[in-house]
Design an enzyme around this catalytic site. Structure first.
Site, PDB file in Angstrom:
ATOM      1  CG  ASP A   1      -1.627   1.326   1.395  1.00 32.87           C
ATOM      2  OD1 ASP A   1      -2.522   1.581   0.571  1.00 32.87           O
ATOM      3  OD2 ASP A   1      -1.308   2.105   2.309  1.00 32.87           O
TER       4      ASP A   1
ATOM      5  CE1 TYR B   1       0.174   7.819   2.836  1.00 30.60           C
ATOM      6  CE2 TYR B   1       0.978   5.665   2.234  1.00 30.60           C
ATOM      7  CZ  TYR B   1       0.028   6.452   2.843  1.00 30.60           C
ATOM      8  OH  TYR B   1      -1.050   5.867   3.438  1.00 30.60           O
TER       9      TYR B   1
END
Length: 154
Positions: free
Chosen positions: A77, A82
């Site tokens: 994931d 991010y």
């Protein structure tokens, strides 16, 4: 009616299972995708957030991915925002260099403000966040490039 315990229509090859990560399960009966029972979160893969998340070098990230894969893991994931986009970049590089893309099940997300980190004051940020169709298109297109693939699984 299909259930997750139903045998596949074709015989699966017998593989040596090194750990419980290799005991893949059907993610959703209608999709038929088989994933490891644990998903490896790649939020820490990158240097952009090291001040509050701690350091994770590319070498360490790749060692984690190698070990996860060797133990049978295939579910990873990540998200477009991010580590200021480094997470997807590093995962994409790893999959490409190792030739593992088709064996992996990659999940990514797009609702976060994934363009805020780049510091370019000339960009209007209105359409780079939230669940709008435009952000979906822009974010997924950018994720595909960073992940070095033509599709995401989830």
């Amino acid at each position: 009616m299909s259930t997750s315990t139903q045998a596949p229509a074709y015989p699966l090859p017998k593989l040596e299972i090194k750990s419980l990560l290799g005991r893949h399960r059907i993610l959703a009966p209608k999709a038929g995708a088989r994933v490891s029972p644990l998903c490896l979160g790649a939020m820490n893969f990158g240097n952009a957030w090291k001040d509050f998340m701690g350091e994770c070098s590319k070498e360490t990230a790749w060692e984690m991915l190698d070990y996860f894969y060797e133990m049978g893991g295939n579910f990873v994931d990540t998200a477009s925002n991010y580590q200021a986009e480094e997470s997807e970049q590093w995962l994409g590089e790893w999959m490409e260099e190792r030739g593992r893309r088709d064996e992996m099940f990659v999940a990514t997300k797009y609702c976060g403000p994934w363009q805020l980190h780049d510091g370019t004051s000339h960009k209007i940020q209105t359409n780079f966040g939230g669940g709008a169709t435009k952000n979906l298109h822009l974010s997924v297109e950018a994720s595909l490039k960073k992940l070095r693939t033509t599709y995401v699984d989830l």
